[in-house]
Design an enzyme around this catalytic site. Structure first.
Site, PDB file in Angstrom:
ATOM      1  N   HIS A 136       0.880  -1.178   0.000  1.00 16.31           N
ATOM      2  CA  HIS A 136       0.000   0.000   0.000  1.00 16.31           C
ATOM      3  C   HIS A 136       0.917   1.228   0.000  1.00 16.31           C
ATOM      4  O   HIS A 136       2.026   1.178   0.538  1.00 16.31           O
ATOM      5  CB  HIS A 136      -0.834  -0.047   1.281  1.00 16.31           C
ATOM      6  CG  HIS A 136      -1.918   0.971   1.375  1.00 16.31           C
ATOM      7  ND1 HIS A 136      -1.680   2.261   1.773  1.00 16.31           N
ATOM      8  CD2 HIS A 136      -3.253   0.885   1.154  1.00 16.31           C
ATOM      9  CE1 HIS A 136      -2.832   2.927   1.794  1.00 16.31           C
ATOM     10  NE2 HIS A 136      -3.802   2.121   1.418  1.00 16.31           N
ATOM     11  N   ASP A 213       2.795  -4.757   8.034  1.00 13.77           N
ATOM     12  CA  ASP A 213       1.603  -3.948   7.827  1.00 13.77           C
ATOM     13  C   ASP A 213       0.419  -4.920   7.899  1.00 13.77           C
ATOM     14  O   ASP A 213       0.158  -5.671   6.959  1.00 13.77           O
ATOM     15  CB  ASP A 213       1.694  -3.261   6.462  1.00 13.77           C
ATOM     16  CG  ASP A 213       0.385  -2.612   6.050  1.00 13.77           C
ATOM     17  OD1 ASP A 213      -0.616  -2.775   6.767  1.00 13.77           O
ATOM     18  OD2 ASP A 213       0.349  -1.965   4.990  1.00 13.77           O
ATOM     19  N   GLN A 216      -4.776  -5.262   6.697  1.00 16.51           N
ATOM     20  CA  GLN A 216      -5.788  -6.169   6.145  1.00 16.51           C
ATOM     21  C   GLN A 216      -5.790  -7.523   6.833  1.00 16.51           C
ATOM     22  O   GLN A 216      -6.707  -8.307   6.631  1.00 16.51           O
ATOM     23  CB  GLN A 216      -5.551  -6.381   4.640  1.00 16.51           C
ATOM     24  CG  GLN A 216      -5.696  -5.137   3.812  1.00 16.51           C
ATOM     25  CD  GLN A 216      -7.132  -4.610   3.768  1.00 16.51           C
ATOM     26  OE1 GLN A 216      -8.090  -5.342   4.014  1.00 16.51           O
ATOM     27  NE2 GLN A 216      -7.286  -3.338   3.474  1.00 16.51           N
ATOM     28  N   LYS A 239     -10.636  -1.072  10.281  1.00 21.68           N
ATOM     29  CA  LYS A 239     -10.733  -2.290   9.460  1.00 21.68           C
ATOM     30  C   LYS A 239     -11.085  -3.491  10.343  1.00 21.68           C
ATOM     31  O   LYS A 239     -11.216  -4.610   9.864  1.00 21.68           O
ATOM     32  CB  LYS A 239      -9.424  -2.560   8.729  1.00 21.68           C
ATOM     33  CG  LYS A 239      -8.895  -1.345   7.998  1.00 21.68           C
ATOM     34  CD  LYS A 239      -8.541  -1.589   6.586  1.00 21.68           C
ATOM     35  CE  LYS A 239      -7.748  -0.400   6.069  1.00 21.68           C
ATOM     36  NZ  LYS A 239      -8.138   0.000   4.742  1.00 21.68           N
ATOM     37  N   CYS A 377      -4.687   2.443  -3.741  1.00 18.76           N
ATOM     38  CA  CYS A 377      -3.431   2.922  -3.133  1.00 18.76           C
ATOM     39  C   CYS A 377      -2.298   1.928  -3.316  1.00 18.76           C
ATOM     40  O   CYS A 377      -1.417   1.800  -2.446  1.00 18.76           O
ATOM     41  CB  CYS A 377      -3.603   3.251  -1.646  1.00 18.76           C
ATOM     42  SG  CYS A 377      -4.714   4.607  -1.368  1.00 18.76           S
TER      43      CYS A 377
HETATM   44  N1  PMP Z   1      -1.926  -0.878   4.440  1.00 18.88           N
HETATM   45  C1  PMP Z   1      -2.891  -1.602   3.863  1.00 18.88           C
HETATM   46  C2  PMP Z   1      -2.592  -2.960   3.359  1.00 18.88           C
HETATM   47  C3  PMP Z   1      -4.170  -1.063   3.746  1.00 18.88           C
HETATM   48  O1  PMP Z   1      -5.132  -1.775   3.167  1.00 18.88           O
HETATM   49  C4  PMP Z   1      -4.427   0.235   4.259  1.00 18.88           C
HETATM   50  C5  PMP Z   1      -5.801   0.856   4.133  1.00 18.88           C
HETATM   51  N2  PMP Z   1      -6.399   0.689   2.892  1.00 18.88           N
HETATM   52  C6  PMP Z   1      -3.379   0.925   4.856  1.00 18.88           C
HETATM   53  C7  PMP Z   1      -2.145   0.346   4.939  1.00 18.88           C
HETATM   54  C8  PMP Z   1      -3.569   2.302   5.423  1.00 18.88           C
HETATM   55  O2  PMP Z   1      -4.491   2.253   6.459  1.00 18.88           O
HETATM   56  P1  PMP Z   1      -5.077   3.608   7.087  1.00 18.88           P
HETATM   57  O3  PMP Z   1      -5.568   4.417   5.931  1.00 18.88           O
HETATM   58  O4  PMP Z   1      -6.184   3.144   7.981  1.00 18.88           O
HETATM   59  O5  PMP Z   1      -3.970   4.268   7.814  1.00 18.88           O
END
Ligand code: PMP
Length: 419
Positions: A136, A213, A216, A239, A377
């Site tokens: 991401h 990270d 998910q 999430k 993203c």
């Molecule tokens: N890493 C992953 C794999 C994600 O899916 C996301 C959110 N889509 C993020 C990081 C960032 O999370 P947040 O926007 O809640 O900080």
């Protein structure tokens, strides 16, 4: 294939009452464009059960006060609720101590915190940080920023056509120059679950710490940071059926101890004079200013809710949904699934021949179906597959086989209309 007809038997076997779960999520029972809402955008954010909503209401109705250092009853009650959420998080991910649990705004802030403290102190010119091609943006850009500043290099583990990390390439990349490995546990755009244990073992053989990270992973896989032996782990409350604006950075205590503070302000200090300031003990050293108290309490409530249903049963149920959905939509000619790893969370990305994902998303919206379209993203993933975007359906604990049929019928209609 696990047929929808086996649904009742499946739910009996794993003692999974999806109707009861759905009744705990009031948002799900509304109509969108006159159709029942089919919410399949759980990888972007999950809906919140009544238990979480009530915890937020209760806090603002009855407990609202600033935490720590307050001698009055409300402040003590709010502090108690806030700190007991920290203990819930500690237990949920099986951390060794509650001082290893830092409240942040979310995954993004947790990763930035490590980049701006650990790497600011320990990264030197010519060093390497290793990430993967499926990250991401929030696990790419913070490292680019610090690498640029320190004249260090960002190395990227490539992924295969199935969307799996190529481990041999990681073996080639890691070296004495590597200062940190930061990889996604489960990909938000492909669904791939990475072999994080193997990654951590190899990195540790070079004495390199690993950040996971887990944005998910947290609502699909049981996390045990001691078993994984990861050095840092980041996730977001929203999430995990909790509120937005709250997240966690887990860090091993020996690393957190040697890292400088992230932000300066109230609560993170022990003593302030104009000559010198000393910092508070962990985890407060990293929590400057008034935190998202309600959010932390709501996250604690979300953990209670998820634990009560059982993450193992949720994961099992979601896997059957994924299997059913993948098999079903794969029968549509003109549809290609992007991300076909063997080990996946319930994320299903796909493209339709000659139809832009935004059109797919808009069309489905009129059917009441909420999916996400775009690059999610993860622009490098789109580049890898030479596509501008995908459509992504992602399933949560409250989704049903009937909802997948509605998705399928919507996609079938789109293919007919655009033919
Ligand atoms: N890493 C992953 C794999 C994600 O899916 C996301 C959110 N889509 C993020 C990081 C960032 O999370 P947040 O926007 O809640 O900080």
């Amino acid at each position: 294939m696990l047929l929808k007809e086996n649904n009742t038997e499946l739910k009996r076997q794993i003692n999974y009452n999806v109707e009861k779960i759905r009744s705990d999520f009031p948002i799900l029972s509304q109509l969108v464009h006159g159709k029942p809402l089919v919410y399949l955008d759980n990888a972007a954010t999950t809906q919140k059960p009544l238990h979480v909503l009530h915890s937020l209401e209760n806090y603002y109705y009855k407990q609202n006060a600033n935490i720590h250092r307050g001698v009055h009853a409300l402040s003590q009650e709010a502090t108690e609720a806030f700190e007991s959420s920290r203990i819930k998080v500690k237990k949920f991910i099986n951390a060794l101590g509650k001082n290893e649990i830092i409240f942040t705004k979310g995954t993004t802030e947790s990763i930035n915190l490590v980049a701006q403290t650990y790497c600011r102190k320990f990264l030197k010119e010519g060093d390497d940080i290793i990430i993967s091609e499926m990250e991401h943006h929030s696990n790419i850009v913070p490292w680019q920023l610090i690498c640029e500043e320190k004249k260090a290099n960002l190395k990227v583990i490539p992924i295969s056509e199935t969307g799996e990390l190529i481990f041999e390439e990681f073996e080639k990349l890691i070296s004495e120059k590597t200062k940190l490995v930061s990889v996604v546990y489960a990909s938000n755009s492909l669904g791939t679950v990475n072999p994080v244990k193997e990654i951590i073992n190899l990195a540790h053989s070079y004495n390199v710490p690993v950040l996971l990270d887990a944005a998910q992973a947290v609502n699909h896989l049981e996390l045990d940071v001691q078993e994984l032996d990861c050095d840092f782990l980041a996730f977001s409350g929203h999430k995990l059926y909790g509120p937005t604006g709250i997240g966690i950075l887990y860090g091993k205590v020996n690393l957190l101890e040697i890292m400088p503070p992230y932000q300066g302000g109230g609560d993170m200090i022990s003593k302030v004079t104009f000559k010198q300031t000393t910092y508070n003990e962990l985890p407060h050293k990293f929590e400057a200013g008034t935190p998202n108290i309600a959010g932390a309490i709501g996250l604690g409530a979300a953990i209670d809710y998820v634990s009560n249903v059982g993450l193992d049963r949720i994961a099992y149920y979601e896997n059957t949904l994924l299997e059913y959905a993948t098999d079903k939509i794969s029968t549509l000619s003109g549809l290609r699934v992007i991300g076909t790893a063997k080990n996946k969370i319930s994320v299903l990305s796909f493209v339709l021949d000659n139809i832009h994902p935004h059109d797919v998303g808009t069309f489905l919206d009129f059917e009441g179906v909420a999916i996400r379209t775009g690059h999610h993203c993860t622009q490098p993933v789109m580049d890898k597959f030479k596509i501008p975007a995908t459509s992504r359906a992602s399933f949560g604990m409250y989704n049903t086989f009937d909802e997948i049929d509605i998705l399928y019928n919507g996609l079938k209609k789109i293919l007919e209309v655009f033919k």
